[in-house]
Design a protein around this motif. Structure first.
Motif, PDB file in Angstrom:
ATOM      1  N   VAL A   1      15.201  19.030  71.421  1.00 50.54           N
ATOM      2  CA  VAL A   1      15.472  17.724  70.819  1.00 50.54           C
ATOM      3  C   VAL A   1      16.754  17.834  70.005  1.00 50.54           C
ATOM      4  CG1 VAL A   1      14.636  15.913  69.284  1.00 50.54           C
ATOM      5  CG2 VAL A   1      13.018  17.207  70.703  1.00 50.54           C
ATOM      6  N   ILE A   2      17.793  17.198  70.490  1.00 54.03           N
ATOM      7  CA  ILE A   2      19.054  17.179  69.755  1.00 54.03           C
ATOM      8  C   ILE A   2      18.933  16.135  68.657  1.00 54.03           C
ATOM      9  CG2 ILE A   2      21.546  16.767  69.895  1.00 54.03           C
ATOM     10  CD1 ILE A   2      20.567  19.233  71.421  1.00 54.03           C
ATOM     11  N   LEU A   3      19.015  16.578  67.419  1.00 55.03           N
ATOM     12  CA  LEU A   3      18.899  15.687  66.260  1.00 55.03           C
ATOM     13  C   LEU A   3      20.219  15.720  65.518  1.00 55.03           C
ATOM     14  CD1 LEU A   3      16.931  13.946  64.528  1.00 55.03           C
ATOM     15  CD2 LEU A   3      16.457  16.035  63.216  1.00 55.03           C
ATOM     16  N   THR A   4      20.855  14.571  65.374  1.00 56.22           N
ATOM     17  CA  THR A   4      22.182  14.601  64.763  1.00 56.22           C
ATOM     18  C   THR A   4      22.467  13.331  63.975  1.00 56.22           C
ATOM     19  OG1 THR A   4      24.466  15.286  65.229  1.00 56.22           O
ATOM     20  CG2 THR A   4      23.556  13.581  66.659  1.00 56.22           C
ATOM     21  N   ALA A   5      23.263  13.490  62.932  1.00 48.43           N
ATOM     22  CA  ALA A   5      23.802  12.357  62.182  1.00 48.43           C
ATOM     23  C   ALA A   5      25.256  12.198  62.593  1.00 48.43           C
ATOM     24  CB  ALA A   5      23.713  12.629  60.675  1.00 48.43           C
ATOM     25  N   THR A   6      25.728  10.967  62.632  1.00 45.16           N
ATOM     26  CA  THR A   6      27.109  10.740  63.034  1.00 45.16           C
ATOM     27  C   THR A   6      27.812   9.810  62.064  1.00 45.16           C
ATOM     28  OG1 THR A   6      28.557  10.032  64.851  1.00 45.16           O
ATOM     29  CG2 THR A   6      26.514   8.793  64.560  1.00 45.16           C
ATOM     30  N   SER A   7      29.078  10.083  61.835  1.00 38.85           N
ATOM     31  CA  SER A   7      29.905   9.168  61.055  1.00 38.85           C
ATOM     32  C   SER A   7      30.705   8.263  61.985  1.00 38.85           C
ATOM     33  CB  SER A   7      30.841   9.955  60.117  1.00 38.85           C
ATOM     34  OG  SER A   7      31.570  10.918  60.847  1.00 38.85           O
ATOM     35  N   GLY A   8      30.356   8.296  63.276  1.00 37.00           N
ATOM     36  CA  GLY A   8      30.986   7.359  64.196  1.00 37.00           C
ATOM     37  C   GLY A   8      31.181   7.863  65.598  1.00 37.00           C
ATOM     38  N   ASP A   9      31.708   9.078  65.745  1.00 34.67           N
ATOM     39  CA  ASP A   9      32.097   9.545  67.075  1.00 34.67           C
ATOM     40  C   ASP A   9      31.175  10.605  67.668  1.00 34.67           C
ATOM     41  OD1 ASP A   9      34.265   7.849  67.327  1.00 34.67           O
ATOM     42  OD2 ASP A   9      35.643   9.251  66.368  1.00 34.67           O
ATOM     43  N   THR A  10      30.629  11.481  66.833  1.00 31.80           N
ATOM     44  CA  THR A  10      29.756  12.535  67.360  1.00 31.80           C
ATOM     45  C   THR A  10      28.596  11.939  68.141  1.00 31.80           C
ATOM     46  OG1 THR A  10      30.264  14.247  65.734  1.00 31.80           O
ATOM     47  CG2 THR A  10      28.087  14.323  66.704  1.00 31.80           C
ATOM     48  N   GLY A  11      28.003  10.875  67.613  1.00 28.63           N
ATOM     49  CA  GLY A  11      26.824  10.295  68.239  1.00 28.63           C
ATOM     50  C   GLY A  11      27.054   9.878  69.671  1.00 28.63           C
ATOM     51  N   LYS A  12      28.113   9.106  69.890  1.00 29.57           N
ATOM     52  CA  LYS A  12      28.396   8.639  71.250  1.00 29.57           C
ATOM     53  C   LYS A  12      28.741   9.808  72.157  1.00 29.57           C
ATOM     54  CE  LYS A  12      29.499   6.256  74.865  1.00 29.57           C
ATOM     55  NZ  LYS A  12      28.462   5.660  75.736  1.00 29.57           N
ATOM     56  N   ALA A  13      29.585  10.716  71.686  1.00 25.16           N
ATOM     57  CA  ALA A  13      29.990  11.845  72.529  1.00 25.16           C
ATOM     58  C   ALA A  13      28.792  12.729  72.871  1.00 25.16           C
ATOM     59  CB  ALA A  13      31.076  12.663  71.827  1.00 25.16           C
ATOM     60  N   ALA A  14      27.893  12.927  71.896  1.00 22.56           N
ATOM     61  CA  ALA A  14      26.707  13.739  72.154  1.00 22.56           C
ATOM     62  C   ALA A  14      25.794  13.060  73.170  1.00 22.56           C
ATOM     63  CB  ALA A  14      25.951  13.991  70.849  1.00 22.56           C
ATOM     64  N   MET A  15      25.594  11.754  73.007  1.00 19.40           N
ATOM     65  CA  MET A  15      24.725  11.047  73.955  1.00 19.40           C
ATOM     66  C   MET A  15      25.320  11.029  75.355  1.00 19.40           C
ATOM     67  SD  MET A  15      23.031   7.893  71.902  1.00 19.40           S
ATOM     68  CE  MET A  15      24.569   7.256  71.262  1.00 19.40           C
ATOM     69  N   ALA A  16      26.633  10.852  75.440  1.00 12.28           N
ATOM     70  CA  ALA A  16      27.283  10.879  76.754  1.00 12.28           C
ATOM     71  C   ALA A  16      27.090  12.232  77.413  1.00 12.28           C
ATOM     72  CB  ALA A  16      28.775  10.563  76.608  1.00 12.28           C
ATOM     73  N   GLY A  17      27.109  13.302  76.606  1.00 11.95           N
ATOM     74  CA  GLY A  17      26.932  14.643  77.155  1.00 11.95           C
ATOM     75  C   GLY A  17      25.499  14.946  77.544  1.00 11.95           C
ATOM     76  N   PHE A  18      24.543  14.454  76.745  1.00  6.52           N
ATOM     77  CA  PHE A  18      23.138  14.831  76.947  1.00  6.52           C
ATOM     78  C   PHE A  18      22.328  13.803  77.733  1.00  6.52           C
ATOM     79  CE2 PHE A  18      24.095  17.787  73.526  1.00  6.52           C
ATOM     80  CZ  PHE A  18      23.357  18.902  73.876  1.00  6.52           C
ATOM     81  N   ALA A  19      22.899  12.628  77.995  1.00  5.93           N
ATOM     82  CA  ALA A  19      22.140  11.576  78.680  1.00  5.93           C
ATOM     83  C   ALA A  19      21.543  12.095  79.986  1.00  5.93           C
ATOM     84  CB  ALA A  19      23.039  10.366  78.956  1.00  5.93           C
ATOM     85  N   ASP A  20      20.219  11.999  80.089  1.00  2.99           N
ATOM     86  CA  ASP A  20      19.464  12.375  81.289  1.00  2.99           C
ATOM     87  C   ASP A  20      19.600  13.849  81.666  1.00  2.99           C
ATOM     88  OD1 ASP A  20      18.273   9.860  81.696  1.00  2.99           O
ATOM     89  OD2 ASP A  20      20.071   9.107  82.695  1.00  2.99           O
TER      90      ASP A  20
END
Length: 494
Positions: free
Chosen positions: A137-156
């Motif tokens: 389970v990737i658990l992360t806080a984002t100040s704007g960019d990490t969140g989207k980049a992480a989801m794009a990398g881990f999606a499915d």
């Protein structure tokens, strides 16, 4: 000898690179950090003609030395492919008086793509290496960019779930839509009523919560991190500093061995720390210029050696730097104290308890590598306009902070060393700020500004944001900061 990664808070908590990547954050609250540096042959006569992928292999094989060559080759091939819109991956652009290292050519048009394209592959490879049966389970806080980049990398990605928390009113509209429209059955996005520091603090607390950790294990789940607290996020960032230097040599802008400065827009301190590690393996770095916005806690730290988070939190036009608790600075503190975990832990306890700490008895030569300054909102907007007028080039507000701080540094010191400004995001992520700074127009929506920005630059609107205003918003949860753990448990069905 295999490189040892140690927690910054416990000298007995050591591990290998792959296990550190799997764990993300040390259970004692510290960050896994190398206690020695690998020997890397930085031969720029060869590296100047090397591809980004080849430079990545050189650096990653040195730091992530318990991965096999084949494992790293596979990770690199999957990460640095046609999701980047240029074969250079990280082009270096010569402007008037500086060089901009463009790190925004990935699928989410921000520098986080550079490391978050490879982290899912490193993580799943590490899980396979160690026979891990738990879902990560990737658990992360984002100040704007990490969140989207992480989801794009881990999606499915099989065997993973990803949960991202972001401050509801602390990101741009484009950044928010990039996250809330993210597809993938394993992606979860939650807005919090609070700021990034609230999100990051509560994420750290969940990592350190033994009861929650046990509950996860009972459901065959375990946490890992996608932000730069995870060494697997940090190490790939070293690559682009070496690559940028090689490009300067290739284009005869410098001689191999000549020192170069880097001006880095800095919030959580991971990006500039990667530059420091590049220096430690032999990259000829002159100064590392730590550029902050009006949340200038780091500027004050480097000038006074006192870290004091007890100040007003400001929401600025460079939201990825709106941070008062800079997590990765802990790794530098650890090094400044001679890798003294006990003393580092004491300072981090003081920060949590009293809101500040003072650094004493440190390696002053190491600290002198850094210069620090900040840019106000007015100065940031003025720098966007100046660069456009002198170079017909539009910087995003984070890059403009680094650019403005470099101008201040150069004026103050007279240092004419060639300098690379680290350009961390496309202006298309912050179109209103960019267009207002250049044209003076106000009242534009993000999407009106996107069209204006296209007219000003002649650069096509990136696929990452083209049509985003009409995409389906899939993630709508908003919680109070103290309800973050409850949201995690709900998303995971605990």
């Amino acid at each position: 000898m295999t490189l040892v990664y140690q927690s910054t808070r416990d000298a007995n908590n050591t591990t290998t690179a792959s296990r550190a990547i799997l764990q993300g954050l040390a259970t004692d609250g510290g960050l896994f950090t190398p206690i020695s540096y690998p020997q890397v042959e930085l031969d720029f006569a060869k590296l100047k003609d090397a591809s980004y992928q080849e430079v990545a292999k050189l650096i990653l094989s040195a730091f992530l030395d318990d991965f096999t060559d084949q494992e790293l080759d596979d990770c690199i091939a999957h990460a640095y492919d046609n999701k980047f819109d240029t074969p250079n991956i990280a082009p270096l652009i010569k402007l008037d008086g500086q060089y901009n290292l463009e790190l925004f050519h990935g699928s989410t048009i921000a520098f986080k793509d550079m490391a978050l394209s490879i982290l899912p592959h490193l993580l799943t490879t590490a899980a396979k290496k160690h026979g891990l049966e738990n879902k990560i389970v990737i658990l992360t806080a984002t100040s704007g960019d990490t969140g989207k980049a992480a989801m794009a990398g881990f999606a499915d990605v099989p065997g993973t779930e990803i949960i991202v928390f972001y401050p509801k009113d602390g990101v741009s509209k484009v950044q928010e839509l990039q996250m809330t429209t993210q597809t993938g059955d394993n992606t979860h996005v939650v807005a919090i009523e609070g700021n990034f520091d609230d999100a990051q603090t509560n994420v750290k607390q969940m990592f350190n919560n033994a009861v929650l950790r046990k509950k996860l294990a009972e459901h065959k789940l375990q946490f890992s991190s996608a932000n730069s607290m995870n060494i697997g996020r940090l190490v790939p960032q070293i690559v682009y500093y070496v690559y940028a230097y090689a490009q300067l040599v290739k284009t005869d802008q410098i001689r191999a061995g000549e020192a170069v400065n880097f001006s880095v827009p800095t919030g959580n301190f991971g990006n500039i720390l990667a530059a420091y590690y590049a220096k430690r393996i032999g990259l000829p770095v002159g100064k590392l210029i730590c550029a902050s916005n009006e949340n200038n806690v780091l500027t004050d730290f480097f000038k006074t050696h006192i870290y004091d988070k007890k100040r007003c939190f400001k929401v600025t036009s460079s939201p990825s730097m709106d941070i008062l608790v800079s997590s990765n600075l802990e790794r530098l503190i650890f090094h400044l104290l001679g890798n003294n975990a006990e003393k580092t832990a004491e300072l981090m306890t003081n920060l949590k308890k009293y809101g500040q700490y003072e650094l004493t008895n440190f390696d002053s030569e190491m600290l002198a590598l850094f210069a620090a300054e900040y840019a106000t909102e007015v100065e940031t907007a003025a720098e966007i306009k100046r660069v456009y007028e002198t170079s017909n080039y539009i910087e995003d507000p984070h890059t403009a902070v680094a650019s403005a701080v470099y101008q201040k540094y150069r004026t103050k010191t007279g240092d004419d060393t060639k300098t690379v400004v680290v350009s961390t995001a496309s202006p298309y992520k912050f179109p209103v700020v960019a267009v207002e700074a250049v044209t003076g127009q106000t009242g534009l929506s993000d999407f009106e500004a996107l069209a204006q920005l296209h007219n000003l630059t002649g650069v096509s609107i990136p696929a990452a944001v083209d049509g985003i205003e009409t995409a389906e918003v899939r993630h709508k949860m908003i919680v109070a900061a103290d309800q973050m753990q409850a949201a995690v448990e709900k998303d995971l069905g605990l």
